[in-house]
Design a protein around this motif. Structure first.
Motif, PDB file in Angstrom:
ATOM      1  N   TYR A  49      54.217 -25.198 -15.880  1.00 33.24           N
ATOM      2  CA  TYR A  49      54.778 -24.089 -15.096  1.00 33.24           C
ATOM      3  C   TYR A  49      55.154 -22.932 -16.020  1.00 33.24           C
ATOM      4  O   TYR A  49      54.768 -21.774 -15.786  1.00 33.24           O
ATOM      5  CB  TYR A  49      55.997 -24.607 -14.348  1.00 33.24           C
ATOM      6  CG  TYR A  49      56.563 -23.695 -13.280  1.00 33.24           C
ATOM      7  CD1 TYR A  49      55.924 -23.546 -12.060  1.00 33.24           C
ATOM      8  CD2 TYR A  49      57.758 -23.014 -13.482  1.00 33.24           C
ATOM      9  CE1 TYR A  49      56.469 -22.741 -11.060  1.00 33.24           C
ATOM     10  CE2 TYR A  49      58.312 -22.204 -12.502  1.00 33.24           C
ATOM     11  CZ  TYR A  49      57.662 -22.065 -11.292  1.00 33.24           C
ATOM     12  OH  TYR A  49      58.199 -21.263 -10.317  1.00 33.24           O
ATOM     13  N   TRP A  51      56.219 -19.031  -6.264  1.00 34.81           N
ATOM     14  CA  TRP A  51      55.371 -18.115  -7.015  1.00 34.81           C
ATOM     15  C   TRP A  51      56.110 -16.831  -7.393  1.00 34.81           C
ATOM     16  O   TRP A  51      55.840 -16.243  -8.453  1.00 34.81           O
ATOM     17  CB  TRP A  51      54.116 -17.791  -6.208  1.00 34.81           C
ATOM     18  CG  TRP A  51      53.097 -18.880  -6.331  1.00 34.81           C
ATOM     19  CD1 TRP A  51      52.974 -19.982  -5.539  1.00 34.81           C
ATOM     20  CD2 TRP A  51      52.079 -18.991  -7.325  1.00 34.81           C
ATOM     21  NE1 TRP A  51      51.940 -20.776  -5.986  1.00 34.81           N
ATOM     22  CE2 TRP A  51      51.373 -20.195  -7.071  1.00 34.81           C
ATOM     23  CE3 TRP A  51      51.687 -18.191  -8.394  1.00 34.81           C
ATOM     24  CZ2 TRP A  51      50.302 -20.604  -7.861  1.00 34.81           C
ATOM     25  CZ3 TRP A  51      50.618 -18.600  -9.185  1.00 34.81           C
ATOM     26  CH2 TRP A  51      49.946 -19.792  -8.917  1.00 34.81           C
ATOM     27  N   MET A  86      48.780 -21.880  -3.279  1.00 37.79           N
ATOM     28  CA  MET A  86      48.367 -21.168  -4.490  1.00 37.79           C
ATOM     29  C   MET A  86      48.237 -19.669  -4.205  1.00 37.79           C
ATOM     30  O   MET A  86      47.335 -19.225  -3.508  1.00 37.79           O
ATOM     31  CB  MET A  86      47.032 -21.724  -4.991  1.00 37.79           C
ATOM     32  CG  MET A  86      47.093 -23.183  -5.418  1.00 37.79           C
ATOM     33  SD  MET A  86      48.126 -23.441  -6.893  1.00 37.79           S
ATOM     34  CE  MET A  86      47.062 -22.736  -8.152  1.00 37.79           C
ATOM     35  N   VAL A 102      53.940 -28.064  -5.771  1.00 37.27           N
ATOM     36  CA  VAL A 102      52.803 -27.748  -4.907  1.00 37.27           C
ATOM     37  C   VAL A 102      51.968 -28.972  -4.568  1.00 37.27           C
ATOM     38  O   VAL A 102      51.188 -28.952  -3.608  1.00 37.27           O
ATOM     39  CB  VAL A 102      51.887 -26.679  -5.541  1.00 37.27           C
ATOM     40  CG1 VAL A 102      52.635 -25.378  -5.713  1.00 37.27           C
ATOM     41  CG2 VAL A 102      51.298 -27.165  -6.863  1.00 37.27           C
ATOM     42  N   ILE A 152      51.060 -26.530 -10.374  1.00 40.55           N
ATOM     43  CA  ILE A 152      50.499 -25.211 -10.656  1.00 40.55           C
ATOM     44  C   ILE A 152      49.901 -25.169 -12.052  1.00 40.55           C
ATOM     45  O   ILE A 152      48.792 -24.657 -12.263  1.00 40.55           O
ATOM     46  CB  ILE A 152      51.581 -24.123 -10.501  1.00 40.55           C
ATOM     47  CG1 ILE A 152      51.959 -23.963  -9.024  1.00 40.55           C
ATOM     48  CG2 ILE A 152      51.099 -22.792 -11.068  1.00 40.55           C
ATOM     49  CD1 ILE A 152      53.113 -23.003  -8.777  1.00 40.55           C
ATOM     50  N   TYR A 159      56.546 -22.086  -0.732  1.00 43.23           N
ATOM     51  CA  TYR A 159      55.607 -21.935  -1.840  1.00 43.23           C
ATOM     52  C   TYR A 159      55.585 -20.501  -2.350  1.00 43.23           C
ATOM     53  O   TYR A 159      55.445 -20.259  -3.560  1.00 43.23           O
ATOM     54  CB  TYR A 159      54.205 -22.368  -1.406  1.00 43.23           C
ATOM     55  CG  TYR A 159      54.110 -23.835  -1.064  1.00 43.23           C
ATOM     56  CD1 TYR A 159      54.300 -24.806  -2.037  1.00 43.23           C
ATOM     57  CD2 TYR A 159      53.849 -24.254   0.240  1.00 43.23           C
ATOM     58  CE1 TYR A 159      54.225 -26.164  -1.730  1.00 43.23           C
ATOM     59  CE2 TYR A 159      53.764 -25.599   0.557  1.00 43.23           C
ATOM     60  CZ  TYR A 159      53.956 -26.550  -0.436  1.00 43.23           C
ATOM     61  OH  TYR A 159      53.879 -27.883  -0.125  1.00 43.23           O
TER      62      TYR A 159
END
Length: 434
Positions: free
Chosen positions: A405, A386, A140, A365, A107, A382
């Motif tokens: 991150y 987030w 994402m 990811v 990420i 995922y």
């Protein structure tokens, strides 16, 4: 016993990787032929589009160039909207597209790559787009904010001679022999092309220096030139942190789904927004089958690339406790985030009710099925990642070793550089960016 088996597996993987090193060393930074990429746009973006002028929300009260930056971004917002319409009907060109098909890092690498590419598009008056394959979009959870950076068509063609797959990054060959990539040469070569396609992570300050040293500098507008010179002259981590935060806020916002889940998690954990400290213990997924192995990073082999010892965990927790006690008083809650369950279990046993954490399955990811051995992660996994990132962004301060991150969380939450603490494993020091 388990760790011994993991070590054997890792050694086997390292040997296997070494076999293909020669192939990767020969990789070209450009595509050898035109490649057509198509996406089904599986991510459900909200339809609402911000029409209000963008307002710079700098985390630093003394950001000298905030008004200049605000004027530049507002101007670009209108410019981008008009050019996007022209692109849709095919009456214009000169765009810069950051793209990710599969192997684009984590990420942090991806988001910083997007911000760096946007900076390049901003100062060269190119229409900025972000292309993500369906596989990448599934991992994402970001939406457009002040500009609509999605491609106007579902298919994007990567054109030979206009594409740099590893923008600003040395190849394995260059890394082994400690050679550096010349940003200026890449910029000079791409400057004359109509459409530019770049990928992977980026270094904002390195790109700024390279722009000023390339042929592009002679064609910068006075305002763009002043902006870049301010960044170079300040030479401060705090100023750079604030600058990237503004770019992040301009480009991205979280989907409503993530925002709602974040509010729910904060309530469950009894945490008030901006009322707690987070410590992120980055181990490099040490107990997973395929951990992060920085084979050509000397710090990895020295054991100081990732926090994998209880000593480093204890020192990081001490830093977080000191910061939390100073800000919120003794007994204040500390959120523990990690890419491995072991540090969380350790922290819970050592600090009891003083710490809290989300019960999620740590996932990177960039992990993907390989030869049918590793299972593909679900969208929900995922999503959990987030949500955890979003909860981190709601903290008042973050303590971590260097981590993309944690960096993204600090920009997402518009944190002041005084609230971003970096723990140096080798020096055993914990200092904030300011």
């Amino acid at each position: 016993m388990r760790k011994s088996k993991l070590l054997v597996l890792r050694v086997t993987l390292v040997v296997s990787l070494c076999i293909v090193v020669v192939v990767y060393c020969r990789r070209s930074t450009t595509y050898s032929h035109n490649t057509l990429l198509c996406s089904q746009q599986e991510v459900n973006f909200s339809r609402a589009q911000s029409s209000e002028p963008f307002s710079v929300n700098t985390p630093e009260s003394n950001l000298k160039y905030s008004q200049l930056l605000q004027d530049i971004l507002r101007s670009y917002q209108h410019y981008h909207a008009a050019r996007r319409i022209q692109f849709a009907v095919g009456t214009t060109s000169r765009a810069l597209t950051w793209y990710c098909v599969s192997e684009c890092g984590g990420i942090g690498d991806r988001v910083m790559g997007m911000c760096t590419a946007f900076l390049l598009a901003l100062v060269t008056n190119r229409t900025f787009f972000i292309y993500q394959s369906d596989e990448v979009q599934r991992t994402m959870f970001i939406e457009r904010h002040s500009i609509d950076w999605r491609p106007v068509h579902k298919c994007v063609e990567l054109v030979h001679g206009q594409t740099i797959e590893y923008f600003g990054e040395p190849s394995l060959f260059q890394t082994v022999f400690q050679m550096t990539t010349n940003f200026s040469l890449e910029l000079d070569r791409l400057y004359t092309t109509d459409n530019i396609y770049i990928s992977h992570k980026g270094n904002v300050l390195g790109t700024v220096h390279s722009i000023l040293e390339s042929v592009i500098s002679a064609n910068l507008s006075p305002s763009h030139l002043r902006l870049l010179q301010y960044l170079v002259e300040s030479g401060e981590s705090a100023s750079l942190h604030a600058f990237v935060t503004v770019l992040h806020q301009f480009l991205f916002r979280l989907p409503m789904e993530v925002r709602h889940m974040t509010i729910s998690k904060l309530s469950q954990l009894k945490l008030q927004p901006h009322g707690f400290v987070t410590v992120q213990i980055r181990t490099g997924f040490m107990n997973s089958l395929v951990g992060e192995m920085s084979l050509f990073n000397s710090q990895f082999w020295q054991g100081i690339r990732f926090a994998r010892t209880q000593e480093s965990w204890r020192n990081m927790m001490k830093c977080a406790v000191d910061v939390s006690d100073s800000r919120f008083g003794e007994g204040s809650r500390i959120l523990v985030v990690s890419d491995d369950r072991e540090p969380k279990i350790w922290a819970a046993s050592e600090y009891g009710s003083r710490v809290t954490m989300l019960d999620i399955d740590p996932v990177h990811v960039a992990n993907k099925p390989t030869l049918g051995v590793f299972r593909s992660k679900s969208r929900e996994v995922y999503l959990d990642t987030w949500v955890e990132l979003s909860v981190m962004a709601e903290s008042w301060a973050i303590v971590s070793i260097y981590s993309g991150y944690a960096e993204v969380a600090s920009h997402m939450g518009s944190m002041d550089s005084h609230s971003v603490y970096i723990y140096d494993i080798s020096q055993k020091t914990c200092t904030h960016l300011a």
